[in-house]
Write an enzyme that holds these catalytic residues in place. Structure first.
Site, PDB file in Angstrom:
ATOM      1  N   HIS A 431       0.812  -1.217   0.000  1.00 35.78           N
ATOM      2  CA  HIS A 431       0.000   0.000   0.000  1.00 35.78           C
ATOM      3  C   HIS A 431       0.846   1.268   0.000  1.00 35.78           C
ATOM      4  O   HIS A 431       2.055   1.246   0.264  1.00 35.78           O
ATOM      5  CB  HIS A 431      -0.974  -0.002   1.185  1.00 35.78           C
ATOM      6  CG  HIS A 431      -0.322   0.059   2.538  1.00 35.78           C
ATOM      7  ND1 HIS A 431       0.047   1.240   3.136  1.00 35.78           N
ATOM      8  CD2 HIS A 431       0.003  -0.921   3.424  1.00 35.78           C
ATOM      9  CE1 HIS A 431       0.570   1.002   4.330  1.00 35.78           C
ATOM     10  NE2 HIS A 431       0.557  -0.308   4.536  1.00 35.78           N
ATOM     11  N   CYS A 450       2.723  -4.859   6.931  1.00 34.17           N
ATOM     12  CA  CYS A 450       2.433  -4.674   5.502  1.00 34.17           C
ATOM     13  C   CYS A 450       3.609  -3.999   4.802  1.00 34.17           C
ATOM     14  O   CYS A 450       4.495  -3.427   5.444  1.00 34.17           O
ATOM     15  CB  CYS A 450       1.166  -3.855   5.321  1.00 34.17           C
ATOM     16  SG  CYS A 450      -0.347  -4.771   5.681  1.00 34.17           S
TER      17      CYS A 450
END
Length: 539
Positions: A431, A450
């Protein structure tokens, strides 16, 4: 050929080192068909402990592939012994003891049942060797909780079919991973072994910091070491001059360091690492390559955590690359290693706060101040917003906190303006992030697990280019709407989250990175326990 004929006529197994003959059977008065039955029964019994081996022999009606007196059987035996003898070439344990056991089994064949057991022993040796070479010696999940990769599972019985139907030497050579990275690592291994045997890179550098203009013994040691490593042409300069500064920059770039040309503590520590340390990294990287499926996808995404990069690979070539941030080096934040398939992206995403972050980070703040983390919406089980002014957060614990938390789409959203999804049970994805300054750091381990991308829009354009003529216009149009929008990838893309402290660039240059999470040290320790050793290095 019947087992009786085989045992009476089995020739020498291999000239030279393996000059060994099977003893003939004596005192057998039973009919030939009885011997055939005994052989088949012995094979069936011995093979029962390994289903792939048992299946192969059932399918072939228990015909031998190793213990015949024909030339093909002899060539198979010789090829297998040679492959086992050379297992160390691939960073596998020495198999001398196994070779001796097999030779002893063959030497002591006296009965048809002995012959059947010898047949299966050879087959099991092949299957075990091929499995180690193709899928790895270790079980990744047993090494570190963050290595959640599942090894690919080949058709083990096909190893026996292959050795039966193909030229044995060529078949055994084909078992090693054929991808360019593994083959390049194999060449680097051999290069480092030669360097190790020749004495390494010379004396280490005794200094805390060296920079342009410095001179003295430490500068000479630095110069000589960089010359031996191939980063500097030979010279007699005693000063930290422009040429030496340039060599330091090259070394830094090849080791994931800020290439400022100053040999600070971090750079000197890397320069002082011995050949043996780099060789360990290469052997670990080879084992890790064996874990990874050979079918990685014509187009795939490769995230090397230690390199802090994310790449799109098309037909073996890097077509896009960007810097990345990985999980912080804490037990509950380290990014895991696994492979999955990217299915879609979400433009203008909401951030649905993971339960672990809610209870560990946000709940204590809400107890102290109900208006804390005001940028996050709090909702009940029916999706209704919770009135912070009337809520009593002090009554809740990590176990019974009943609410969900969400950050709506915005430029300040924790996920930035786009996320790339490959749905998995670890809740890991790629992301954007509003924290752009982190990409300027040398070590970029800051997230909750992440993977954050420095150039997420360009990453999206590259993915979308396969399905729209103007990917930038398409993406920017959705982005400007401010609405949370899911965009499916028409061509789903495999994603491989890997961890390599040693790798070879497409140009053929070996590069090394630091062991951010200490995982490679654990892999090496496991390899040592399994019997892997460094040539010429004790301890």
């Amino acid at each position: 050929m019947s087992p009786v004929m085989m045992t009476r006529a089995i020739p020498a197994l291999k000239a030279g080192v393996f000059a060994l003959a099977l003893g003939g059977m004596t005192g057998l008065a039973a009919p030939a068909h009885a011997q055939v039955g005994a052989f088949k029964q012995a094979v069936a019994e011995a093979a029962s402990a390994s289903e792939p081996v048992a299946q192969f022999y059932r399918d072939t009606k228990f015909e031998p592939i190793w213990t015949g007196s024909d030339e093909s059987s002899r060539l198979r035996r010789a090829a297998l012994f040679r492959a086992l003898e050379e297992a160390g070439t691939h960073g596998l344990p020495d198999r001398s003891a196994e070779i001796a056991d097999l030779m002893n089994i063959l030497r002591n064949v006296q009965t048809t049942r002995d012959l059947g057991r010898a047949e299966v022993a050879m087959s099991r040796a092949l299957v075990n060797y091929a499995a180690d070479l193709q899928t790895g010696l270790l079980e990744p999940r047993r090494i570190d909780e963050g290595i959640v990769r599942k090894k690919h599972q080949p058709d083990f019985a096909s190893y026996l079919t292959g050795i039966r139907d193909q030229a044995p030497v060529a078949f055994l050579r084909s078992l090693a991973p054929q991808n360019p990275q593994y083959q390049a690592l194999l060449r680097e291994k051999m290069r480092l072994e030669a360097l190790q045997a020749a004495g390494g890179w010379g004396p280490t550098v005794s200094a805390k910091k060296l920079e342009r203009g410095d001179q003295g013994g430490a500068v000479i040691a630095l110069r000589n070491r960089l010359i031996e490593m191939g980063y500097l042409e030979r010279s007699a300069s005693l000063r930290y001059d422009t040429a030496l500064e340039g060599a330091v920059q090259k070394f830094q770039a090849a080791h994931g360091l800020d290439a400022d040309g100053v040999a600070g503590a971090g750079t000197i520590a890397e320069i002082n690492k011995p050949v043996s340390a780099r060789l360990k990294s290469v052997l670990v990287a080879m084992e890790r390559e064996r874990w990874l499926t050979p079918d990685r996808g014509e187009r795939h995404i490769l995230v090397n955590q230690t390199d802090f990069t994310a790449k799109i690979i098309d037909n073996g070539e890097v077509t896009f690359q960007t810097r990345s941030v990985i999980g912080k080096d804490h037990s509950d934040r380290r990014s895991p290693e696994f492979s999955d398939v990217m299915e879609h992206m979400v433009i203008n995403p909401s951030w649905y706060v993971p339960r672990s972050i809610i209870t560990k980070e946000y709940l204590p703040k809400l107890k102290a101040n109900p208006n804390a983390v005001g940028h996050i919406e709090i909702t009940d089980s029916r999706g209704r917003k919770v009135n912070r002014s009337t809520a009593d957060f002090s009554q809740y614990t990590a176990r019974n906190f009943p609410y969900a938390m969400r950050q709506p789409p915005s430029r300040k959203n924790a996920l930035g303006l786009v996320k790339f999804m490959f749905p998995n049970k670890y809740n890991i994805y790629l992301h954007d992030t509003p924290q752009k300054s982190l990409f300027q750091r040398e070590v970029r381990a800051f997230s909750h697990g992440c993977i954050r991308l420095a150039q997420p829009f360009e990453f999206a354009y590259a993915l979308l280019a396969k399905q729209t003529e103007n990917p930038k216009q398409f993406f920017d149009g959705i982005l400007s709407s401010g609405k949370e929008t899911k965009v499916d990838l028409e061509q789903q893309v495999p994603v491989h989250l890997i961890y390599r402290t040693a790798f070879v660039t497409p140009e053929g240059r070996a590069e090394y990175r630091r062991d951010v999470y200490g995982r490679d040290a654990k892999v090496w320790a496991a390899l040592e326990r399994a019997g892997v050793v460094l040539p010429g290095v004790q301890g």
